[in-house]
Design an enzyme around this catalytic site. Structure first.
Site, PDB file in Angstrom:
ATOM      1  CG  HIS A 115      44.268  39.495  47.470  1.00  0.00           C
ATOM      2  ND1 HIS A 115      44.188  38.987  48.753  1.00  0.00           N
ATOM      3  CD2 HIS A 115      45.525  39.216  47.041  1.00  0.00           C
ATOM      4  CE1 HIS A 115      45.335  38.416  49.078  1.00  0.00           C
ATOM      5  NE2 HIS A 115      46.162  38.543  48.050  1.00  0.00           N
ATOM      6  N   PRO A 116      42.454  42.833  44.232  1.00  0.00           N
ATOM      7  CG  PRO A 116      43.233  44.282  42.565  1.00  0.00           C
ATOM      8  CD  PRO A 116      43.694  43.476  43.753  1.00  0.00           C
TER       9      PRO A 116
END
Length: 531
Positions: free
Chosen positions: A469-470
């Site tokens: 989930h960057p």
């Protein structure tokens, strides 16, 4: 190869597919979608259980982090998709979207006017095609198929019951009135198949005469005339190509790819660009900064009986499962593996959950997580929802084909360590409840020698990993580190926007794919209203 278009969309991932659909609804708008990866035609992409096979190999970029100073100096695999549909083509299909407080924080505290919960909710609803829920919290007619897992594995049901025995209430809908609780996730599937944005948004409109989709195209830089983006340069089949944009260039390459393209094009921290011999078009120090991500920590248990998906690792069971799926679109192949989940708080001071749990009905599903060599197992993953640690994305060189230096700076802030350890402690407590213990043979990873808080801290630093989930590397806002304004226009230049997870001003408390879809839906309205 060259051409002229109104809109050039750089990146055919989750966001790019949405924008290609919405912008090409105007028959007079000529739209080009460029994707560096392949078409989404691998069969594992479309089988929900195929997630377990897709987090490595030719449909990803093969990134690793730089050594993580606060995580035993490990270089952690950092999966980013390289395929039409992007993350929505290879992720675990979990459908969650955070809480209203996340978006109100964007609007009220982080300078993102127009992005409050009431502002973004219509776009969540417009995108969602839910097969079960039809309340004010859900859409039923959107392109993104959302369904319930029809037959979760027995071990998943035991997990949900164990959560309730621990004290976490049952919640049938994490996207409804309250996020708090434990239950079985809804997933982005339709009719037993993955519904990526490539499937839900792009495929139905591929034959529009005003939409061009090109794959295997590595964008090398954005072209400028004076201060205005006028097109892009890219490599296709070894040849340099140029496409011109009469209206806008829209970058949708994700939280790692978008800052890379910006910096290669001369937009970013001036000194960093000069170090690589790149002429500065706009000095924006926020490009590649503010990277945050969910740092997931797994625990693995061996089971007494084959009540998880591991039973299908045997050849004859695998063949049976494949036949059931082929004939009836049912059975274990329709599972996303990450079947169960929970949202809970690490302490009594939190107004909304600050921990998320993912229960995987199998062991050794993802790289680096141990399997059960001769039996069945399950995995419970936990992470801090709103970590305070921030990192960077920087260029290795001015060569577009080179990788990037990804530094999420995991566990750099003591509060993240404290909450992560509490998540680990709660995970073990859940697994020790009667409804799980009756199925558990032993704790496989870590074993019982990990007991004290100091032990748990060492374990968290040694074995934690990205949860894919960057975000935040081209953040939206109005402060000096903001890269785009609330209309997603890049500051300091004209004719250029960024519309993907990189624009998140801060991480929301859930999985992020649905949020990226929402951003793209809202962006399409913002852009269309300007032309």
């Amino acid at each position: 190869m060259s051409g002229s278009y109104d809109f050039i969309i750089v990146g055919g991932g989750t966001a790019g597919c949405v924008l290609a659909n919405r912008l090409s609804q105007n028959p007079s708008a000529r739209v080009l979608l460029l994707e560096a990866g392949k078409a989404d035609n691998h069969p594992f992409i479309h089988m929900p259980i195929g997630f377990a096979k897709m987090t490595g190999g030719p449909h990803t970029w093969g990134f690793h982090t730089v050594p993580q100073v606060h995580a035993q100096n490990r270089r952690i695999p950092y999966v980013q998709a390289r395929v039409l549909g992007g993350g929505s083509s290879i992720n675990a299909e979990v459908f969650t979207r955070g809480v209203a407080q996340d978006y109100d924080r964007w609007a009220d505290e982080e300078g993102c006017t127009g992005w409050s919960a009431k502002d973004v909710q219509p776009y969540f609803l417009r995108s969602e095609g839910n097969e079960l829920f039809a309340t004010k919290y859900h859409g039923t007619d959107g392109p993104l198929g959302v369904s319930s897992i029809t037959s979760p594995m027995p071990v998943t049901r035991a997990f949900v019951q164990a959560c309730q025995q621990y004290g976490i209430p049952y919640n049938p809908d994490f996207n409804g009135a309250s996020q708090v609780g434990a239950g079985v996730y809804q997933i982005t599937t339709r009719n037993g198949r993955r519904c990526s944005t490539a499937v839900g948004y792009l495929r139905p409109v591929m034959k529009r005469p005003n939409l061009t989709v090109e794959i295997n195209c590595l964008t090398t830089r954005i072209l400028f005339s004076n201060n205005r983006a006028t097109g892009v340069e890219y490599i296709h089949k070894g040849k340099k190509c140029v496409a011109h944009a009469d209206a806008e260039v829209i970058v949708t390459a994700g939280a790692i790819g978008s800052p890379k393209i910006m910096m290669l094009s001369g937009i970013g921290p001036a000194e960093h660009l000069k170090d690589h011999g790149i002429p500065v078009v706009a000095d924006l120090p926020g490009v590649g900064s503010n990277l945050s991500d969910h740092y997931g920590i797994d625990i693995v248990y061996e089971l007494k009986k084959p009540i998880s998906l591991d039973r299908y690792n045997k050849a004859h069971m695998m063949m049976w499962a494949g036949l059931q799926y082929l004939l009836f679109k049912s059975g274990p192949v329709t599972s996303n593996v990450v079947e169960g989940g929970a949202f809970w708080s690490s302490n009594d001071q939190e107004s909304v959950p600050d921990l998320q749990f993912h229960f995987l009905a199998g062991a050794g599903v993802e790289a680096g997580v141990p399997n059960i060599p001769s039996g069945s197992g399950c995995t419970l993953n936990s992470y801090v929802l709103r970590p305070k640690s921030r990192g960077t994305v920087r260029l290795k060189s001015a060569d577009p084909a080179a990788g990037v230096l990804v530094d999420p700076n995991f566990l750099a802030v003591p509060e993240d360590v404290q909450s992560s350890v509490e998540g680990l402690h709660i995970s073990r407590e859940i697994m020790n409840q009667p409804n799980m213990q009756k199925h558990v043979k032993r704790a496989h990873f870590p074993d019982e020698s990990v007991k004290t808080r100091e032990d748990l801290v060492r374990y968290a630093r040694q074995y934690g990993r990205t949860s894919y989930h960057p975000n935040g590397t081209c953040k939206m806002g109005r402060d000096e580190m903001a890269v785009v304004d609330p209309t997603l226009k890049v500051r300091g230049v004209e004719g250029l926007r960024i519309c993907d997870s990189s624009v998140l001003p801060s991480l929301i408390g859930s999985n992020t794919n649905a949020v990226t879809v929402m951003i793209s839906e809202k962006a399409s309205d913002i852009i269309s209203s300007s032309y």
